[in-house]
Design a protein around this motif. Structure first.
Motif, PDB file in Angstrom:
ATOM      1  N   TYR A   1       0.979  -1.042  -0.007  1.00  0.00           N
ATOM      2  CA  TYR A   1       0.204  -0.046   0.140  1.00  0.00           C
ATOM      3  C   TYR A   1       0.922   1.316  -0.176  1.00  0.00           C
ATOM      4  O   TYR A   1       1.924   1.465   0.583  1.00  0.00           O
TER       5      TYR A   1
ATOM      6  N   THR B   1      -4.736   9.998   0.305  1.00  0.00           N
ATOM      7  CA  THR B   1      -5.037   9.079   1.544  1.00  0.00           C
ATOM      8  C   THR B   1      -5.675   9.794   2.539  1.00  0.00           C
ATOM      9  O   THR B   1      -5.459  10.859   2.690  1.00  0.00           O
TER      10      THR B   1
ATOM     11  N   GLY C   1     -10.978   2.609   1.241  1.00  0.00           N
ATOM     12  CA  GLY C   1      -9.471   2.764   0.747  1.00  0.00           C
ATOM     13  C   GLY C   1      -8.976   3.544   2.035  1.00  0.00           C
ATOM     14  O   GLY C   1      -9.472   3.816   3.082  1.00  0.00           O
TER      15      GLY C   1
ATOM     16  N   SER D   1      -2.379  -5.180   4.902  1.00  0.00           N
ATOM     17  CA  SER D   1      -1.903  -4.144   3.762  1.00  0.00           C
ATOM     18  C   SER D   1      -1.841  -4.717   2.578  1.00  0.00           C
ATOM     19  O   SER D   1      -1.619  -5.855   2.196  1.00  0.00           O
TER      20      SER D   1
ATOM     21  N   ARG E   1      -3.137  -3.416  -1.996  1.00  0.00           N
ATOM     22  CA  ARG E   1      -3.107  -2.066  -2.825  1.00  0.00           C
ATOM     23  C   ARG E   1      -3.990  -1.152  -2.536  1.00  0.00           C
ATOM     24  O   ARG E   1      -3.466  -0.200  -2.850  1.00  0.00           O
ATOM     25  N   SER E   2      -5.186  -1.554  -2.061  1.00  0.00           N
ATOM     26  CA  SER E   2      -6.041  -0.322  -2.133  1.00  0.00           C
ATOM     27  C   SER E   2      -6.017  -0.050  -0.426  1.00  0.00           C
ATOM     28  O   SER E   2      -6.799   1.239  -0.474  1.00  0.00           O
ATOM     29  N   ALA E   3      -5.749  -0.622   0.346  1.00  0.00           N
ATOM     30  CA  ALA E   3      -6.030   0.016   1.783  1.00  0.00           C
ATOM     31  C   ALA E   3      -5.036  -0.747   2.777  1.00  0.00           C
ATOM     32  O   ALA E   3      -4.516  -1.775   2.635  1.00  0.00           O
ATOM     33  N   ILE E   4      -4.752  -0.193   3.975  1.00  0.00           N
ATOM     34  CA  ILE E   4      -4.422  -0.859   5.102  1.00  0.00           C
ATOM     35  C   ILE E   4      -5.650  -0.869   6.028  1.00  0.00           C
ATOM     36  O   ILE E   4      -6.144   0.266   6.554  1.00  0.00           O
TER      37      ILE E   4
ATOM     38  N   GLN F   1       5.592   3.732   1.333  1.00  0.00           N
ATOM     39  CA  GLN F   1       5.044   2.282   1.247  1.00  0.00           C
ATOM     40  C   GLN F   1       4.942   1.346   2.387  1.00  0.00           C
ATOM     41  O   GLN F   1       5.988   1.232   2.955  1.00  0.00           O
TER      42      GLN F   1
ATOM     43  N   GLY G   1       2.840  -5.638   1.477  1.00  0.00           N
ATOM     44  CA  GLY G   1       1.455  -6.263   1.572  1.00  0.00           C
ATOM     45  C   GLY G   1       1.459  -7.631   2.388  1.00  0.00           C
ATOM     46  O   GLY G   1       2.837  -8.140   2.382  1.00  0.00           O
TER      47      GLY G   1
END
Length: 526
Positions: free
Chosen positions: A56, A62, A101, A122, A124-127, A163, A166
């Motif tokens: 992410y 964000t 997100g 974690s 690509r779109s959210a944590i 970053q 993931g």
């Protein structure tokens, strides 16, 4: 001439090749430095790590999103996270209660996460951070900080990218009690200095701040019913100097600040020894009715409250009553170590009465492990500071139900010198570098302890030689993160080679935070 030109051409080609290799190496290194930190490369080590999937990236779009169920505490934690991230990223990072997100904080009914555990996912779109209680969300935020580049801790805009690798971290603590003690008696530290230390402790998921508020050299908390304790007994410190004390407003400020970082304050009034500041303040507390002078040295074991006098217990009752009213936490620490001037029968009699006073005001009693040589009450907690691990009375008390907080001086005392050249600190328990401080297990250090008798760990920092925050930081870091890991992480994760490399990665973070840490030669600092 022709051969010379050929050699020159060859040399030029070699130089171009070298330059290309150098450029490629620099590019590779730069790319590596921008790659997200692998999940699990944090301190304390998480209980479970499952890497995988896309990272992410925190960007200018964000948002930090808080589920309605998290309430005011969730919104406050989200605001804390935003305050950490905004200066270095330069992003707005609004805190919102809607949408998808971004970075999402949520509470769930998953009781398996306990009071302090969390799950961080974690992709690509959210944590998404999930916890059962707000303390878990706060601890997850500390993990998230460490998963980002160290420069995220700086208070000016940094280049990024920001970053998070993931995958999923599922994390719960090994022990419920993970403490650090600050001795504000030998040298006084202001509320602002204590708050700075609290912030440093919070990064490593420490959840108790033990304040050593009284000793021979100074009394540091205002007690309305005995005002000279602070105004006279607090006016000096080791080596002389003005000393100081906390007003009740100061103490409440420290308690509130600690609570905002999910640390519970454990106040200590050391008795019946280590009491010269009190004895100097009130002549009536002395058996002969004569107040001794204030003390600025470093000897121990020479002072004692007068056990037979009734005024001693009126004094103790007033102090515990006022301190309990100021302290929302469950513990009152009554000391009990190095009472060399108190006959054993008097010591036992005093501890019987002192423990009853603590119970009277609804608190759980803590004491140094010498309490186990008296008669610990049901529920009492003894803090072990020995070095040998063979104390029969401690084992007997544990078998009878007394819980232990482990602080072996030759492992966990942060005021021990690192090596013979260390200018600060003491060495009576030995020289304790980072590797030695990490190499012990709370459950096995004392031989013969019954299973489940260890409540947790604590890293005490005595201040005979410490006068500034820089001194505190130099002795606490980098050993404190290791004690925090021993308290939080499963025993199965404890490995010096692995910890050593993770600790090395903490160097840039500590530097970014302005922490004056000791660059131990046993750690390959980044």
């Amino acid at each position: 001439m022709r051969q010379h030109r050929t050699m020159a051409g060859l040399l030029g080609a070699l130089l171009l090749l070298a330059a290309g290799l150098s450029s490629t190496g620099a590019t590779t290194a730069a790319a590596a430095s921008r790659a997200p930190r692998p999940l699990g490369r944090i301190v304390p080590a998480p209980a479970s790590v499952a890497p995988g999937g896309s990272p992410y990236t925190i960007t200018s779009t964000t948002a930090i999103r808080v589920d309605a169920a998290t309430g005011a505490e969730g919104r406050r934690i989200a605001g804390y996270l935003a305050d950490v991230l905004r200066p270095s990223t330069g992003y707005a990072l609004p805190v919102r209660a809607d949408g998808s997100g971004g970075i999402r904080l949520r509470l769930s009914g998953d009781a398996r996460l306990g009071e302090e555990g969390y799950r961080l996912e974690s992709g690509r779109s959210a944590i998404t951070v999930t916890a059962h209680r707000p303390a878990g969300l706060f601890h997850a935020v500390q993990t998230l900080r460490q998963l980002l580049p160290a420069s995220v801790e700086r208070r000016t805009r940094q280049p990024g990218p920001w970053q998070v690798a993931g995958g999923t971290i599922t994390d719960t603590p090994r022990y419920a009690y993970r403490g650090a003690m600050l001795d504000v008696s030998r040298h006084f530290f202001t509320p602002a200095q204590v708050e700075r230390y609290i912030d440093q402790l919070a990064l490593y998921k420490v959840n108790r701040l033990h304040l050593h508020l009284s000793d021979d050299q100074g009394w540091r908390i205002a007690i309305d019913s005995w005002p000279r304790l602070a105004t006279y007994g607090g006016r000096t410190q080791v080596g002389g100097g003005k000393g100081g004390y906390y007003t009740k407003a100061d103490y409440r400020r420290i308690v509130r600040y600690a609570a905002s970082r999910y640390l519970e304050v454990v106040p200590e009034i050391d008795t019946p020894g280590h009491t010269n500041a009190a004895l100097a303040s009130y002549a009536s507390l002395n058996c002969d009715g004569v107040a001794p002078p204030l003390y600025t040295g470093t000897d121990v074991g020479f002072s004692s409250l007068c056990v037979p006098k009734e005024v001693t217990y009126a004094f103790l009752d007033d102090v515990v009553r006022e301190l309990s009213a100021l302290t929302p936490g469950r513990y009152i620490h009554i000391g009990g170590d190095e009472a060399h001037s108190t006959p054993h029968t008097d010591y036992v009699a005093f501890m019987d009465k002192a423990q009853a006073v603590v119970a009277k005001y609804g608190k759980t009693v803590m004491g140094w492990h010498q309490l186990t040589g008296a008669r610990p009450v049901a529920g009492a907690v003894a803090q072990y500071w020995g070095t040998a691990g063979d104390e029969a009375e401690v084992v007997a008390a544990a078998k009878a139900g007394t819980r232990l907080v482990m602080s072996p001086a030759n492992r966990a005392y942060l005021d021990m010198k690192y090596d013979a050249t260390t200018k600060l600190g003491l060495d009576w328990a030995g020289l304790v570098d980072v590797d030695r401080s990490y190499a012990w297990d709370p459950s096995t250090f004392i031989k013969g302890l019954p299973s489940g008798s260890v409540l947790g760990v604590e890293a005490p920092l005595w201040s005979e030689t410490l006068t500034t925050s820089a001194d505190v930081e130099y002795m606490a870091f980098p050993r404190l993160p290791g004690i925090a890991e021993i308290g939080w992480s499963p025993a199965s994760t404890h490995s010096w080679p692995d910890y050593r490399s993770r600790l090395a990665e903490q160097g840039p973070r500590l530097a970014a935070l302005g922490v004056n840490f000791y660059r131990s030669p046993v750690v390959p600092w980044e």
